[in-house]
Design an enzyme around this catalytic site. Structure first.
Site, mmCIF file in Angstrom:
data_model
loop_
_atom_site.group_PDB
_atom_site.id
_atom_site.type_symbol
_atom_site.label_atom_id
_atom_site.label_comp_id
_atom_site.label_asym_id
_atom_site.label_seq_id
_atom_site.Cartn_x
_atom_site.Cartn_y
_atom_site.Cartn_z
ATOM 1 N N HIS A 257 0.859 -1.188 0.000
ATOM 2 C CA HIS A 257 0.000 0.000 0.000
ATOM 3 C C HIS A 257 0.893 1.235 0.000
ATOM 4 O O HIS A 257 1.947 1.239 0.610
ATOM 5 C CB HIS A 257 -0.911 0.016 1.246
ATOM 6 N N ASP A 308 -7.884 -5.444 -0.606
ATOM 7 C CA ASP A 308 -8.301 -6.286 -1.736
ATOM 8 C C ASP A 308 -7.990 -7.767 -1.551
ATOM 9 O O ASP A 308 -8.532 -8.596 -2.295
ATOM 10 C CB ASP A 308 -7.624 -5.788 -3.023
HETATM 11 C C1 SDX Z 1 -6.246 -0.130 -3.205
HETATM 12 O O1 SDX Z 1 -4.453 4.328 -2.150
HETATM 13 C C2 SDX Z 1 -5.459 3.742 -1.590
HETATM 14 O O2 SDX Z 1 -5.945 4.122 -0.566
HETATM 15 C C3 SDX Z 1 -6.028 2.560 -2.374
HETATM 16 C C4 SDX Z 1 -7.020 1.684 -1.617
HETATM 17 C C5 SDX Z 1 -8.326 2.397 -1.342
HETATM 18 O O3 SDX Z 1 -9.041 1.987 -0.417
HETATM 19 O O4 SDX Z 1 -8.687 3.299 -2.158
HETATM 20 O O5 SDX Z 1 -6.445 1.235 -0.402
HETATM 21 C C6 SDX Z 1 -7.395 0.453 -2.461
HETATM 22 O O6 SDX Z 1 -6.024 0.228 -4.323
HETATM 23 C C7 SDX Z 1 -5.333 -1.091 -2.494
HETATM 24 C C8 SDX Z 1 -4.096 -1.510 -3.367
HETATM 25 C C9 SDX Z 1 -4.567 -2.570 -4.357
HETATM 26 N N1 SDX Z 1 -3.476 -2.879 -5.311
HETATM 27 C C10 SDX Z 1 -2.778 -4.022 -5.204
HETATM 28 O O7 SDX Z 1 -2.960 -4.877 -4.337
HETATM 29 C C11 SDX Z 1 -1.743 -4.191 -6.300
HETATM 30 C C12 SDX Z 1 -0.451 -4.742 -5.723
HETATM 31 N N2 SDX Z 1 0.219 -3.720 -4.916
HETATM 32 C C13 SDX Z 1 1.230 -2.938 -5.516
HETATM 33 O O8 SDX Z 1 1.114 -2.714 -6.886
HETATM 34 C C14 SDX Z 1 1.639 -1.726 -4.684
HETATM 35 O O9 SDX Z 1 1.848 -2.155 -3.399
HETATM 36 C C15 SDX Z 1 0.704 -0.518 -4.645
HETATM 37 C C16 SDX Z 1 0.268 -0.097 -6.012
HETATM 38 C C17 SDX Z 1 -0.499 -0.819 -3.811
HETATM 39 C C18 SDX Z 1 1.483 0.609 -3.978
HETATM 40 O O10 SDX Z 1 2.513 0.897 -4.853
HETATM 41 P P1 SDX Z 1 3.700 1.932 -4.544
HETATM 42 O O11 SDX Z 1 3.465 2.687 -3.283
HETATM 43 O O12 SDX Z 1 3.915 2.710 -5.798
HETATM 44 O O13 SDX Z 1 4.932 0.997 -4.251
HETATM 45 P P2 SDX Z 1 5.961 0.498 -5.352
HETATM 46 O O14 SDX Z 1 5.251 -0.135 -6.508
HETATM 47 O O15 SDX Z 1 6.906 1.637 -5.634
HETATM 48 O O16 SDX Z 1 6.721 -0.665 -4.564
HETATM 49 C C19 SDX Z 1 7.735 -0.377 -3.602
HETATM 50 C C20 SDX Z 1 8.541 -1.667 -3.505
HETATM 51 C C21 SDX Z 1 8.985 -2.180 -4.879
HETATM 52 O O17 SDX Z 1 10.146 -2.934 -4.690
HETATM 53 P P3 SDX Z 1 11.539 -2.350 -5.250
HETATM 54 O O18 SDX Z 1 11.342 -2.149 -6.753
HETATM 55 O O19 SDX Z 1 11.739 -1.004 -4.506
HETATM 56 O O20 SDX Z 1 12.542 -3.393 -4.889
HETATM 57 O O21 SDX Z 1 7.713 -2.740 -2.963
HETATM 58 C C22 SDX Z 1 7.522 -3.729 -3.961
HETATM 59 C C23 SDX Z 1 7.877 -3.111 -5.291
HETATM 60 O O22 SDX Z 1 8.324 -4.113 -6.211
HETATM 61 N N3 SDX Z 1 6.102 -4.110 -3.943
HETATM 62 C C24 SDX Z 1 5.627 -5.312 -4.209
HETATM 63 C C25 SDX Z 1 4.248 -5.223 -4.073
HETATM 64 N N4 SDX Z 1 3.918 -3.985 -3.727
HETATM 65 C C26 SDX Z 1 5.073 -3.288 -3.660
HETATM 66 N N5 SDX Z 1 6.255 -6.453 -4.589
HETATM 67 C C27 SDX Z 1 5.445 -7.532 -4.797
HETATM 68 N N6 SDX Z 1 4.093 -7.504 -4.668
HETATM 69 C C28 SDX Z 1 3.485 -6.383 -4.308
HETATM 70 N N7 SDX Z 1 2.149 -6.371 -4.196
#
Ligand code: SDX
Length: 371
Positions: A257, A308
């Site tokens: 998140h 989710d």
């Molecule tokens: C919702 O914003 C809100 O409030 C949204 C929400 C709401 O109620 O409205 O809470 C609802 O959208 C929840 C999120 C649902 N999405 C997912 O579950 C998709 C999977 N999650 C990721 O894509 C990610 O965690 C996000 C999109 C939720 C957040 O992304 P960020 O803050 O841009 O983080 P990032 O992609 O820059 O990741 C930081 C690091 C990375 O590693 P490095 O490249 O630095 O080594 O964490 C890793 C990412 O690869 N990472 C994950 C991951 N989430 C982050 N690695 C594997 N699986 C994941 N799910």
């Protein structure tokens, strides 16, 4: 001028609707844990729109307004039959249908408080009917009209299945709607605010928010979680599946998140609901698999489940088709989008940030024959 990727940590506006502070979520100061355990979705709608909890007569009036506005005109329902119905994702259908709703509202451009409140009721009431009617029409079934004696959550389940839902199903679905109603300046809510800050209408604001929610990094994640659980197939396969995905640098839907660091407070409620509902259905495997996936993922990445992850097995246990999971997120979150749209209108200023330019410096124009 230096840009912040994804506006991470940027405070873009002031709002008194919901807050996320130290991993605690509140709607107008009420902790989500208390609301999830005590408030109905209709109470939360009133809270978000009026910024206080309703009295009994106010809640009764809101329930009546919502039920009275749930039905869709036949020409609207006929419109679904013009879609390439078997190829259209329900979120795309919802995006188009909400936009169409605006065409049928002769007050859509009226920006008075009274007209905007009427649009709020119309959107919140009809979004449930749009999602359930589309789900039935695409299977060759007739839509089911809402019943005046059912609350919002019960009517949604009734209009979807055509059968009166059990009390435990109504309670679970109502709690899921409460948990998804608002969430500060998430991507779809921010989209809605940017849109209406140009003084565009509420239908345009909600349509744009649906477009943003549709993406798998946002509301689309719940459907992808169910797809993943189906691919894993059994709890024994969970560890190997997660390890392979992470080795391939793939993101696991339902985890991580942008704001929460220690964990999404909504997840624990949905985890408990998943445990109860999968047991009730005799399909504990979905819950057990989810627990194994969570253990395998968090053993490698300190990224707890978000809203989710467990909502997927909750909705599956309610007999809901997987591509309806994100439309259901929209059915709940439209209450939050509307609250933010009303708040933006109250004290509006066009939202227009800057971009850090990284293109070439000044250049002289060269006539085409000389290029
Ligand atoms: C919702 O914003 C809100 O409030 C949204 C929400 C709401 O109620 O409205 O809470 C609802 O959208 C929840 C999120 C649902 N999405 C997912 O579950 C998709 C999977 N999650 C990721 O894509 C990610 O965690 C996000 C999109 C939720 C957040 O992304 P960020 O803050 O841009 O983080 P990032 O992609 O820059 O990741 C930081 C690091 C990375 O590693 P490095 O490249 O630095 O080594 O964490 C890793 C990412 O690869 N990472 C994950 C991951 N989430 C982050 N690695 C594997 N699986 C994941 N799910």
């Amino acid at each position: 001028m230096t840009s912040t990727r994804g506006l991470e940590g940027v405070v873009a506006t002031q709002s008194s609707i919901s807050s996320i502070i130290d991993d605690t979520l509140t709607y107008v100061g009420y902790n989500i844990d208390e609301l999830a355990d005590n408030a109905s979705f209709e109470e939360v709608i009133y809270l978000l729109w009026h910024k206080r909890l309703p009295k009994m007569d106010e809640l009764t009036e809101l329930k009546q307004q919502l039920t009275a506005n749930m039905s869709l005109p036949q020409e609207f329902l006929n419109h679904f039959k013009t879609y390439p119905i078997d190829k259209v994702h329900p979120m795309s259908a919802l995006r188009s249908a909400v936009s169409l709703l605006g065409l049928y509202d002769d007050k859509s451009e009226d920006m008075s408080d009274e007209a905007n409140y009427a649009k709020a009721i119309n959107l919140q009431a009809k979004i449930a009917t749009i999602v359930t009617a589309f789900a039935r029409v695409r299977k060759g079934l007739e839509p089911v009209a809402p019943r005046a004696d059912l609350g919002y959550a019960a009517n949604f389940l009734y209009m979807l299945s055509g059968k009166e839902p059990e009390e435990i199903e109504i309670e679970a679905f109502d709690k899921a709607l409460v948990l998804h109603a608002d969430h500060e300046l998430n991507a779809s809510t921010f989209t809605a605010r940017v849109c209406v800050a140009t003084l565009s209408d509420m239908y345009s604001g909600v349509t744009s928010a649906i477009g943003a929610l549709k993406g798998p990094l946002h509301g689309g994640a719940n459907e992808q979680v169910m797809k993943m659980l189906s691919e894993i197939g059994s709890e024994e396969n969970a560890e190997a599946y997660i390890q392979e995905k992470l080795a391939n640098k793939e993101k696991i839907m339902g985890f991580g998140h942008r704001v929460y660091r220690q964990g999404d407070p909504r997840a624990k409620h949905l985890r408990e609901m998943s445990k109860q509902l999968t047991k009730l259905r005799g399909e504990e495997k979905w819950y057990n698999m989810s627990i194994r996936v969570e253990a395998a993922f968090t053993a490698q990445k300190n990224l707890p489940p978000n809203v989710d992850f467990y909502s997927a097995s909750v909705y599956h246990s309610l007999g809901i088709e997987h591509d309806l999971f994100t439309p259901i997120f929209a059915v709940s979150r439209v209450s939050g989008w509307i609250a933010h749209i009303l708040e933006q209108y109250e004290n509006n200023r066009l939202i227009r940030p800057r971009a850090e330019y990284t293109g070439p410096g000044m250049q002289k124009y060269i006539p085409i024959e000389d290029r």
